[in-house]
Design a protein around this motif. Structure first.
Motif, PDB file in Angstrom:
ATOM      1  N   LEU A  31       0.836  -1.207   0.000  1.00 35.40           N
ATOM      2  CA  LEU A  31       0.000   0.000   0.000  1.00 35.40           C
ATOM      3  C   LEU A  31       0.870   1.256   0.000  1.00 35.40           C
ATOM      4  O   LEU A  31       0.672   2.175   0.789  1.00 35.40           O
ATOM      5  CB  LEU A  31      -0.943   0.001   1.221  1.00 35.40           C
ATOM      6  N   GLY A  32       1.847   1.285  -0.886  1.00 36.26           N
ATOM      7  CA  GLY A  32       2.670   2.480  -1.035  1.00 36.26           C
ATOM      8  C   GLY A  32       3.409   2.841   0.231  1.00 36.26           C
ATOM      9  O   GLY A  32       4.059   1.993   0.852  1.00 36.26           O
ATOM     10  N   PHE A  33       3.322   4.121   0.631  1.00 37.41           N
ATOM     11  CA  PHE A  33       4.006   4.555   1.848  1.00 37.41           C
ATOM     12  C   PHE A  33       3.268   4.116   3.107  1.00 37.41           C
ATOM     13  O   PHE A  33       3.730   4.379   4.216  1.00 37.41           O
ATOM     14  CB  PHE A  33       4.174   6.076   1.843  1.00 37.41           C
ATOM     15  N   THR A  34       2.125   3.446   2.969  1.00 37.81           N
ATOM     16  CA  THR A  34       1.463   2.856   4.130  1.00 37.81           C
ATOM     17  C   THR A  34       2.210   1.605   4.567  1.00 37.81           C
ATOM     18  O   THR A  34       2.487   1.412   5.751  1.00 37.81           O
ATOM     19  CB  THR A  34      -0.001   2.511   3.804  1.00 37.81           C
ATOM     20  N   PRO A 182      -3.006   9.553  -1.770  1.00 35.49           N
ATOM     21  CA  PRO A 182      -1.646  10.077  -1.928  1.00 35.49           C
ATOM     22  C   PRO A 182      -0.594   9.195  -1.259  1.00 35.49           C
ATOM     23  O   PRO A 182       0.509   9.035  -1.777  1.00 35.49           O
ATOM     24  CB  PRO A 182      -1.719  11.456  -1.264  1.00 35.49           C
ATOM     25  N   THR A 183      -0.944   8.613  -0.105  1.00 36.45           N
ATOM     26  CA  THR A 183      -0.007   7.738   0.595  1.00 36.45           C
ATOM     27  C   THR A 183       0.440   6.589  -0.293  1.00 36.45           C
ATOM     28  O   THR A 183       1.574   6.121  -0.196  1.00 36.45           O
ATOM     29  CB  THR A 183      -0.665   7.173   1.874  1.00 36.45           C
ATOM     30  N   ILE A 184      -0.443   6.143  -1.157  1.00 33.36           N
ATOM     31  CA  ILE A 184      -0.125   5.021  -2.041  1.00 33.36           C
ATOM     32  C   ILE A 184       0.525   5.497  -3.331  1.00 33.36           C
ATOM     33  O   ILE A 184       1.642   5.096  -3.679  1.00 33.36           O
ATOM     34  CB  ILE A 184      -1.406   4.212  -2.346  1.00 33.36           C
ATOM     35  N   HIS A 185      -0.151   6.388  -4.066  1.00 34.28           N
ATOM     36  CA  HIS A 185       0.328   6.659  -5.433  1.00 34.28           C
ATOM     37  C   HIS A 185       1.631   7.455  -5.470  1.00 34.28           C
ATOM     38  O   HIS A 185       2.410   7.322  -6.425  1.00 34.28           O
ATOM     39  CB  HIS A 185      -0.757   7.311  -6.287  1.00 34.28           C
ATOM     40  N   LEU A 186       1.930   8.250  -4.455  1.00 34.96           N
ATOM     41  CA  LEU A 186       3.171   9.026  -4.496  1.00 34.96           C
ATOM     42  C   LEU A 186       4.398   8.127  -4.460  1.00 34.96           C
ATOM     43  O   LEU A 186       5.397   8.389  -5.130  1.00 34.96           O
ATOM     44  CB  LEU A 186       3.215  10.030  -3.346  1.00 34.96           C
ATOM     45  N   ARG A 187       4.337   7.043  -3.696  1.00 33.42           N
ATOM     46  CA  ARG A 187       5.492   6.133  -3.666  1.00 33.42           C
ATOM     47  C   ARG A 187       5.737   5.520  -5.035  1.00 33.42           C
ATOM     48  O   ARG A 187       6.880   5.457  -5.503  1.00 33.42           O
ATOM     49  CB  ARG A 187       5.285   5.028  -2.633  1.00 33.42           C
ATOM     50  N   LEU A 195       6.644  11.115 -11.552  1.00 30.92           N
ATOM     51  CA  LEU A 195       6.335  12.424 -10.984  1.00 30.92           C
ATOM     52  C   LEU A 195       6.422  13.491 -12.072  1.00 30.92           C
ATOM     53  O   LEU A 195       7.389  13.544 -12.830  1.00 30.92           O
ATOM     54  CB  LEU A 195       7.295  12.750  -9.841  1.00 30.92           C
ATOM     55  N   GLY A 196       5.402  14.320 -12.159  1.00 32.39           N
ATOM     56  CA  GLY A 196       5.329  15.326 -13.206  1.00 32.39           C
ATOM     57  C   GLY A 196       4.645  14.822 -14.459  1.00 32.39           C
ATOM     58  O   GLY A 196       4.266  15.619 -15.324  1.00 32.39           O
ATOM     59  N   GLN A 197       4.479  13.494 -14.565  1.00 35.62           N
ATOM     60  CA  GLN A 197       3.811  12.914 -15.733  1.00 35.62           C
ATOM     61  C   GLN A 197       2.373  12.493 -15.438  1.00 35.62           C
ATOM     62  O   GLN A 197       1.660  12.039 -16.337  1.00 35.62           O
ATOM     63  CB  GLN A 197       4.591  11.698 -16.228  1.00 35.62           C
ATOM     64  N   MET A 198       1.963  12.616 -14.150  1.00 35.43           N
ATOM     65  CA  MET A 198       0.617  12.220 -13.766  1.00 35.43           C
ATOM     66  C   MET A 198      -0.012  13.316 -12.916  1.00 35.43           C
ATOM     67  O   MET A 198       0.699  14.093 -12.268  1.00 35.43           O
ATOM     68  CB  MET A 198       0.633  10.902 -12.981  1.00 35.43           C
ATOM     69  N   ARG A 199      -1.337  13.370 -12.949  1.00 38.16           N
ATOM     70  CA  ARG A 199      -2.076  14.316 -12.111  1.00 38.16           C
ATOM     71  C   ARG A 199      -3.101  13.560 -11.277  1.00 38.16           C
ATOM     72  O   ARG A 199      -3.717  12.606 -11.756  1.00 38.16           O
ATOM     73  CB  ARG A 199      -2.770  15.371 -12.972  1.00 38.16           C
ATOM     74  N   ALA A 200      -3.265  14.001 -10.041  1.00 42.79           N
ATOM     75  CA  ALA A 200      -4.210  13.360  -9.124  1.00 42.79           C
ATOM     76  C   ALA A 200      -5.235  14.383  -8.659  1.00 42.79           C
ATOM     77  O   ALA A 200      -4.886  15.532  -8.376  1.00 42.79           O
ATOM     78  CB  ALA A 200      -3.465  12.771  -7.931  1.00 42.79           C
ATOM     79  N   SER A 201      -6.487  13.961  -8.590  1.00 44.99           N
ATOM     80  CA  SER A 201      -7.544  14.875  -8.135  1.00 44.99           C
ATOM     81  C   SER A 201      -8.567  14.100  -7.319  1.00 44.99           C
ATOM     82  O   SER A 201      -8.897  12.953  -7.628  1.00 44.99           O
ATOM     83  CB  SER A 201      -8.213  15.560  -9.321  1.00 44.99           C
TER      84      SER A 201
END
Length: 272
Positions: A31-34, A182-187, A195-201
């Motif tokens: 779970l990413g940074f979790t 964010p905890t998951i997808h940022l990792r 990073l810089g190639q994707m956007r999250a909303s």
């Protein structure tokens, strides 16, 4: 407040020193940074919390890694005393008692060339052709599930084993996005140089919600109370915020806990 927390810590330490506590098995998953695995070691905010819970309760906790879809099958079968980060569901409530400790909120995460100003997942379904991949075993709000079903019927949603597989497929061009906090997808964005190639909303169907861990109903009530008291002190003294800030940065952690932790403490069971 400081004196109260100190007394709670002393009481917990005293109990740990005088009462035997059986070892517990805690299931964690990708779970990413979790929670993550790196060079044979476990890391992440949930891992840090479980280790601190072990220290404050005096109860040995063994961390066991599972694919997310298998973790709850093991919990239901009585093979685990604790789960890692968990949203609350009626099915999970049948087997365990939910102990809240943090917040989460899903985002729609898309490659830049597929991103748009989607305020809801319904808008994304109707005004985009982008494909999503999501892991099996993740819980979503009922409103989110309705839109996911629409995506599946359109052939734009695929279930895979974990978030690592999700982002590999995004890199390979076999999907344009996912649903993740964010905890998951940022990792995984960092790991795959996205990073810089994707956007999250954030999207309307998925409001901010509380995350917790489950403790099995097979654990005796006095031991469950020890876990609850220790977790309450971890939340109250700001440790959970520090764990998140360590991995995500101060600004994201501040946004996650905007308004404080009283809602989390109020959701804690009084008679575990």
């Amino acid at each position: 407040m400081t004196l109260v927390l100190f007394c709670l810590a002393c009481a917990s330490a005293s109990a740990a020193a005088t009462e035997p506590c059986p070892p517990a098995r805690a299931g964690i998953s990708d779970l990413g940074f979790t929670a993550y695995q790196e060079n044979g070691q476990f890391g992440g905010s949930n891992v840090d919390l479980l280790r601190e819970l072990q220290r404050r309760t005096g109860c040995p906790i063994e961390l066991i890694w599972f694919p997310h879809g298998r973790l709850y099958a093991q919990f239901y079968d009585g093979q685990l005393e604790l789960t890692g980060a968990s949203l609350r569901t009626p099915e999970r409530d049948r087997y365990g008692i939910w102990l809240p400790y943090t917040y989460t909120q899903f985002e729609l995460v898309l490659r830049n060339d597929s991103a748009g100003k989607f305020h809801s997942l319904a808008e994304f379904v109707e005004h985009s052709k982008a494909r999503l991949n999501v892991p099996r075993g993740i819980s979503y709000s009922p409103a989110t599930l309705v839109q996911m079903q629409r995506l599946q019927q359109l052939g734009r949603l695929e279930f895979v084993n974990d978030y690592q597989a999700v982002f590999r497929k995004i890199v390979a061009g076999r999907a344009e996005g996912t649903l993740a906090s964010p905890t998951i997808h940022l990792r995984y964005q960092r790991q795959h140089q996205l990073l810089g190639q994707m956007r999250a909303s954030f999207f309307a169907e998925s409001p901010r919600t509380i995350v917790g861990l489950y403790i099995s109903k097979q654990v005796p009530p006095p031991i469950r109370r020890r876990y609850v008291d220790s977790l309450r002190s971890i939340i109250s003294d700001g440790s959970v915020q520090r764990y998140n800030a360590h991995y995500l940065g101060e600004e994201i952690s501040r946004q996650m806990f905007l308004g404080g932790v009283q809602d989390i403490l109020d959701a804690m069971p009084r008679e575990p």
